[in-house]
Design an enzyme around this catalytic site. Sequence first.
Site, PDB file in Angstrom:
ATOM      1  N   TRP A 102       3.543 -19.594 -17.333  1.00 31.00           N
ATOM      2  CA  TRP A 102       2.903 -18.310 -17.023  1.00 31.00           C
ATOM      3  C   TRP A 102       3.418 -17.215 -17.932  1.00 31.00           C
ATOM      4  O   TRP A 102       2.649 -16.366 -18.401  1.00 31.00           O
ATOM      5  CB  TRP A 102       3.038 -17.969 -15.542  1.00 31.00           C
ATOM      6  CG  TRP A 102       2.160 -18.862 -14.725  1.00 31.00           C
ATOM      7  CD1 TRP A 102       2.554 -19.797 -13.814  1.00 31.00           C
ATOM      8  CD2 TRP A 102       0.727 -18.955 -14.789  1.00 31.00           C
ATOM      9  NE1 TRP A 102       1.458 -20.454 -13.303  1.00 31.00           N
ATOM     10  CE2 TRP A 102       0.332 -19.965 -13.878  1.00 31.00           C
ATOM     11  CE3 TRP A 102      -0.256 -18.300 -15.517  1.00 31.00           C
ATOM     12  CZ2 TRP A 102      -1.017 -20.313 -13.696  1.00 31.00           C
ATOM     13  CZ3 TRP A 102      -1.593 -18.656 -15.326  1.00 31.00           C
ATOM     14  CH2 TRP A 102      -1.964 -19.654 -14.422  1.00 31.00           C
ATOM     15  N   ASP A 172       5.496 -10.264 -12.879  1.00 35.41           N
ATOM     16  CA  ASP A 172       4.466 -11.144 -12.339  1.00 35.41           C
ATOM     17  C   ASP A 172       5.047 -11.826 -11.099  1.00 35.41           C
ATOM     18  O   ASP A 172       5.888 -12.714 -11.212  1.00 35.41           O
ATOM     19  CB  ASP A 172       4.067 -12.185 -13.401  1.00 35.41           C
ATOM     20  CG  ASP A 172       2.983 -13.147 -12.906  1.00 35.41           C
ATOM     21  OD1 ASP A 172       2.618 -13.084 -11.709  1.00 35.41           O
ATOM     22  OD2 ASP A 172       2.511 -13.967 -13.728  1.00 35.41           O
ATOM     23  N   LYS A 196      -1.821 -17.429  -3.884  1.00 34.08           N
ATOM     24  CA  LYS A 196      -0.634 -18.204  -3.501  1.00 34.08           C
ATOM     25  C   LYS A 196      -0.087 -17.741  -2.151  1.00 34.08           C
ATOM     26  O   LYS A 196       0.070 -18.533  -1.248  1.00 34.08           O
ATOM     27  CB  LYS A 196       0.451 -18.098  -4.571  1.00 34.08           C
ATOM     28  CG  LYS A 196       0.245 -18.997  -5.793  1.00 34.08           C
ATOM     29  CD  LYS A 196      -0.689 -18.446  -6.821  1.00 34.08           C
ATOM     30  CE  LYS A 196      -0.946 -19.411  -7.953  1.00 34.08           C
ATOM     31  NZ  LYS A 196      -1.017 -18.769  -9.248  1.00 34.08           N
TER      32      LYS A 196
HETATM   33  C1  LIG Z   1      -1.349 -18.540 -10.540  1.00 33.00           C
HETATM   34  C2  LIG Z   1      -0.543 -17.657 -11.408  1.00 33.00           C
HETATM   35  C3  LIG Z   1      -1.137 -16.812 -12.365  1.00 33.00           C
HETATM   36  C4  LIG Z   1      -2.618 -16.806 -12.648  1.00 33.00           C
HETATM   37  O1  LIG Z   1      -3.365 -16.363 -11.588  1.00 33.00           O
HETATM   38  P1  LIG Z   1      -4.965 -16.231 -11.720  1.00 33.00           P
HETATM   39  O2  LIG Z   1      -5.302 -15.529 -10.454  1.00 33.00           O
HETATM   40  O3  LIG Z   1      -5.509 -17.623 -11.790  1.00 33.00           O
HETATM   41  O4  LIG Z   1      -5.277 -15.463 -12.925  1.00 33.00           O
HETATM   42  C5  LIG Z   1      -0.316 -16.002 -13.102  1.00 33.00           C
HETATM   43  N1  LIG Z   1       1.018 -16.000 -12.936  1.00 33.00           N
HETATM   44  C6  LIG Z   1       1.616 -16.802 -12.041  1.00 33.00           C
HETATM   45  C7  LIG Z   1       3.104 -16.772 -11.890  1.00 33.00           C
HETATM   46  C8  LIG Z   1       0.852 -17.659 -11.243  1.00 33.00           C
HETATM   47  O5  LIG Z   1       1.449 -18.463 -10.347  1.00 33.00           O
END
Ligand SMILES: *Cc1c(COP(=O)(O)O)cnc(C)c1O
Length: 360
Positions: A102, A172, A196
């Site tokens: 990521w 993030d 998530k």
């Molecule tokens: C799932 C995830 C993303 C991407 O999320 P999207 O909603 O599919 O764009 C980005 N960063 C992390 C840490 C993730 O787990």
Amino acid sequence: MSRVFNFSAGPAALPEEVLKQAADEMLDWHGSGQSVMEMSHRGKEFISIAEGAEADLRELMGIPANYKVLFLQGGASLQFDMIPINLLRGKTVADYVNTGEWAKKAIKAAKVYTNVNVAASAEDKSFTYAPSQSSWKLNKDAAYVHYTANETIGGVEFNWVPETGDVPLVCDMSSNILSRAVDVSKYGLIYAGAQKNIGPAGLAIVVVRDDLIGKAQPTPPAMLDYKVHADADSMYNTPPTYSIYIAGLVFQYLKRNGGIAAMEQKNIEKANLLYNYLETTEFYRNPVAKSDRSRMNVPFTLKDAALDEEFLKGAKARGMTQLKGHRSVGGMRASIYNAMPVAGVQALVEYMKEFAATKG
Ligand SMILES: *Cc1c(COP(=O)(O)O)cnc(C)c1O
């Protein structure tokens, strides 16, 4: 009807009581005679839902008054672009910490807009640890410092908050938001895709300090400008209304169940169950440095990868799904977000023991 223990990394399990409430309210939300999906986003019913969701999130995370909360579309991935577009503020370099898949995506996106200084990287050990702060080479002219609090694929989580002085810290938190206590005031911006730990995919939540908004150079297209969304209370255009509603129900559920503190204790308990067992066996292996193991995503490999399919089949037969590891890593991955009950992890560990005993 029987529900499975869903170990998916995302979209992931939601609390059952939230799904039941949504089902109960599907045809007639609070006597309005309509589904939330059918409501005008400008009507008083939906405004009350959106305001409630924001107030509850503020309370849960202890978000200070000088931060805006934005409910946006495009998932976390659009933030990979919106962050440099909005936060560079005329500067020409941004710091990024490279901890895995990521972080790499965030870096790749940022390179379109600016020079990226990779202040630290865990690539030397296949992204199995979180580089300690003492190894970071920050650039004092950086517009911001970006890091990934939890690497969903590698199963690496920061259990500490980086120190960046006056340079805004950007994080993030897609896969660990609301799973543990966070001091929001240490951050310039926190963002998370919802799928998530919050709700339906597509929604992203951005918590951003006031003074960082409205300084983008050049002025971004409206849909990519935090200022436009902040000024319009996330209603510049039609927001993802149903997703905001479900997120709001999840926030209410968290508040009813002891808030983040209680959730964190439960998450520690679940992670310990799994990691403590992994410590006792050579049949399974987790490659991550002990101090940096994720409470949310637990990747592990079997001693013999030829047994993977059989392991997954047996798990499915016991009502445990989505344990297959990410295609880039292989093996297994158990994602045990807030909505995964302790009983689900207990069932998984029981099954792992049994499988190892018969195949070991
Ligand atoms: C799932 C995830 C993303 C991407 O999320 P999207 O909603 O599919 O764009 C980005 N960063 C992390 C840490 C993730 O787990």
